[in-house]
Design a protein around this motif. Sequence first.
Motif, mmCIF file in Angstrom:
data_model
loop_
_atom_site.group_PDB
_atom_site.id
_atom_site.type_symbol
_atom_site.label_atom_id
_atom_site.label_comp_id
_atom_site.label_asym_id
_atom_site.label_seq_id
_atom_site.Cartn_x
_atom_site.Cartn_y
_atom_site.Cartn_z
ATOM 1 N N PHE A 178 0.825 -1.209 0.000
ATOM 2 C CA PHE A 178 0.000 0.000 0.000
ATOM 3 C C PHE A 178 0.860 1.260 0.000
ATOM 4 O O PHE A 178 0.438 2.297 -0.534
ATOM 5 N N ARG A 179 2.060 1.193 0.596
ATOM 6 C CA ARG A 179 2.948 2.351 0.566
ATOM 7 C C ARG A 179 3.226 2.800 -0.862
ATOM 8 O O ARG A 179 3.444 3.991 -1.120
ATOM 9 N N LYS A 180 3.224 1.864 -1.806
ATOM 10 C CA LYS A 180 3.511 2.190 -3.210
ATOM 11 C C LYS A 180 2.341 2.879 -3.894
ATOM 12 O O LYS A 180 2.516 3.517 -4.929
ATOM 13 N N ILE A 181 1.129 2.726 -3.342
ATOM 14 C CA ILE A 181 -0.055 3.236 -4.047
ATOM 15 C C ILE A 181 -0.857 4.215 -3.187
ATOM 16 O O ILE A 181 -2.004 4.516 -3.506
ATOM 17 N N SER A 182 -0.258 4.701 -2.100
ATOM 18 C CA SER A 182 -0.970 5.691 -1.303
ATOM 19 C C SER A 182 -0.847 7.057 -1.963
ATOM 20 O O SER A 182 0.037 7.287 -2.796
ATOM 21 N N ALA A 183 -1.718 7.967 -1.577
ATOM 22 C CA ALA A 183 -1.682 9.315 -2.139
ATOM 23 C C ALA A 183 -0.373 10.017 -1.819
ATOM 24 O O ALA A 183 0.003 10.985 -2.478
ATOM 25 N N ASP A 184 0.357 9.527 -0.817
ATOM 26 C CA ASP A 184 1.643 10.108 -0.442
ATOM 27 C C ASP A 184 2.654 9.986 -1.573
ATOM 28 O O ASP A 184 3.605 10.765 -1.649
#
Length: 939
Positions: free
Chosen positions: A401-407
């Motif tokens: 999810f870190r790869k696809i978060s808005a961040d």
Amino acid sequence: MNRFVVIDLETTGHAPSKNDKIIEIGMVIIEDNEIIDTETTFFNPDQPIPPFITNLTGISDEDVVDAPVFKEKASTIKSLLEDSYIIAHNVNFDLGFLNAELKENGMDRLHNQVLDTVELSRILFPTAPGYKLSQLSDHFNLQHDDPHRALSDAYVTAKLFQKVIDKINQLPYETIEQWLKLEGAFISDIKEILLKRLDELAFSTDNHPSIQTFQGLAFHMKDVDVKQVHNVQTSFGTYLDTIYEDGGKLSQHLPMYEKRSGQQEMSETIYDAFTSKRHALIEAGTGTGKSLAYLLPAVYYAVKQKQKVIISTHTTQLQSQLLDEEIPLIHAISDIPFQATLLKGKNHYISLEKFSIELYEQGQDNYDVALTKAMLLIWITETGTGDIDEVQLPTSGYIFFRKISADTEKSINPQSPWFQYSYYQQARRKAQRANIIITNHALLCTDMFNDYAFLPSYERVIIDEAHHFEEQAAHHYGLKMDYMSMQFTCNQMGSSEEDKLFGNYVQAYQLSNGDIPLHEWNETLKNAKQEIEDLFQAIYHYVSKQHLSNQALSDVGRIQYRMDMEKETGESWQVILDMSSRLSLYFRDLIHILFMVEERISQEDQSEKNHREELLQMVEWLQRYIDGLELMFFSDGEVEQIKWIEIDKKGQNHSVFLYSEPANVAELLENEFFHEKESVVMTSATLTMNQSFSFMQKRLGLSSHSCITEQIKSPFAYDQQVQMFVPNDFPNIKYGNIDDFVYATAEAIISLAEITSGRMLVLFTSYEMLRKAYYVLKETMETDKYMLIGQGITSGSRARLKKNFQSFDQAILLGTSSFWEGVDIPGDDLSSLVIVRLPFQPPNHPVVEAKSAILKKQQQNPFMELSLPNAVIKFKQGFGRLIRSSSDRGIVFVCDARIVNARYGKYFTESIPKVPMHYDSTQKLIDKAEQWFKKNDAL
């Protein structure tokens, strides 16, 4: 194939390889999504049934003594399963047992297609509270008359499978199409079912009015709802009276409502703080109803003055309570229309754009990543927020999810076609138009330390769970680094030959050594990864060799070592410094090459945004590590730092975590928060020590002359609902009798459990002592009478352990650290609370040690100014776990006699509500406890 057979087995154990046998089978046959038949039978396992299995299932040796052996029914079972899907809740378990029995009896194993309802439920119901059969049956209100009996479990699983099919039939075409690309990674043979549904949808005119589609992705996206807000005519006093008074709107909406004077008093105090532009500290005792008490003045002020009010909490649990319970109640009882919304940091929101790219760039996903992608495909068709906290992802799923978060979007161009489909931008739009913005301490601190760039402009804020705020601010102004994160970043970037981020640029833009030094990238990356390995191993060995007096244990059993830059010397330390310098240089060289690639992409295609954003994200990762290494090993930065290292002795020899945080955030908060905002209201059930707010004011940097302080007493009758017991005959741990003390504690726990039928929460200050007590209890307790749950020993999160505790009639829960607060177990589920030791932090805990040293330099008493106040506030939090409603009752058993016979003991007893306290021998206390419960039961 349109025939499905749901099976469930009861067995003598968990492993056919250890000669465990089937003792009961339940089968439910489904055709055309209708249950048409059921079958069940016992089997004689030709071995005794273990007591635990009998206790769990109710099946005894007498039940199976005349039952057939498996071989006698094997052919019948095989014929029932012929030309059918086999369905089970954890199908590998049931199929493994069936095939083991068939093989043992000389028969061919089953080769049916299988469907696993655990897996399918995780994919199709990603926001369910859990995936045990009992949790899902509760969630869907499925009748489950006889849990842990084969036919009952099979029947519930069949009803669950019907829910699965119904859900598949509601999915959009695009979602099923994307799921089919992933299905090969799963246990369930779902392909034919999905293809059949896809064919039906291809010729269907059905549409999903709430679903939008873009670039092959189907998702739910609510429009921002803007309500007209009117001017407020009523005075605040009248407004409160119409709500709180007898016969008011609260009593009309809540049948059991009783007016609590403290609740209205709290509302009035907050409104006074807002209008007089003053800060406030409000301690609200358990049962005050503080959430409603602060929301009412917040809503009134925000609408009347047309100014936003921020509500900040420490836990997502409280945020959910505010949004799901308190805000709807205020809409119902208030004549003032208002808008409230939740805003979190960008890392909480999914980026549909990034997710779409990950789905398009299909690779060899492991099971957890494939499962995560499938769960997210379903979830985005349902969510109105895109907030990942709604979903229970598998462990590796959070890394994905870190790869696809808005961040990861960095900045999203309003001209981009994805801009209107950004959940984060939607959340920001809602926040801009809302009167009340609910957020968390983490984002509030991020906003504060970044020139207030993340939250809409505000002048008034209410901080709930405020006793955590100073700690959260310190974490945000500090840093955390670890081996896994650094290596993960390097592995994500990859070499020029790998199918990773950097290799993708090489392929997409035909990069070569002629224009980009690819060999240099590969060599530098390789060196950096080796340097990370060597550095963290060197730190691990350095800490391991330090004298034990310099080490403390964390709540999860890690060794903690405080760094003192003036005292860290010697060859080993110099090696660590040299390695850190080299690693920083390697990271700088990688950044230089990334900028060369970014420049090349810009020259070739200025409209290409995704790759450039990924490059800048990598640059940011690496720069963060460079800055962290500089702060950790070479400088203090602008503010004096406390630095420490934690190592996990049970892990690999690079299981190392580096931490740094400011020695004092009071001045930071005073200058950058309290002086900047007109009114900050801080509230919690635990803000005072010995009826004084002075400790909390010092910690937070709040000057007493500009701050309103108010204590709201709890409405509960603690003197009638609680008894406190303190034994006078426990071994004195001061003289090294730790094992004796643990044995005495275990004996008291067992004796109390007999009186309260378990239903006990035991709070420890040390994970090591918890672990010892757990195994002593395991050895000495009556077998299988109590369900013993130990934090860090029994698997699961804090919420999962609490649910397990509540699901057993006679359970004992051992917890440390996080269980001292925020755990609500109301009613009969909790009847006794055992506090093993007064919750002083170890004096050699890195932060305590450093702050104590600073206080000594200032000629202050570290015990009275730091250790004691912290312990009292934590003790109050622990004490508050027992009584959560006016009908609760129970005993608090404090094993630590210092609460009575130490000079400072009164600070603990005078900081909690007055309750009857008994100081006597353990046996006499147990007798008194039994008499008190009997007397209460008779009332």
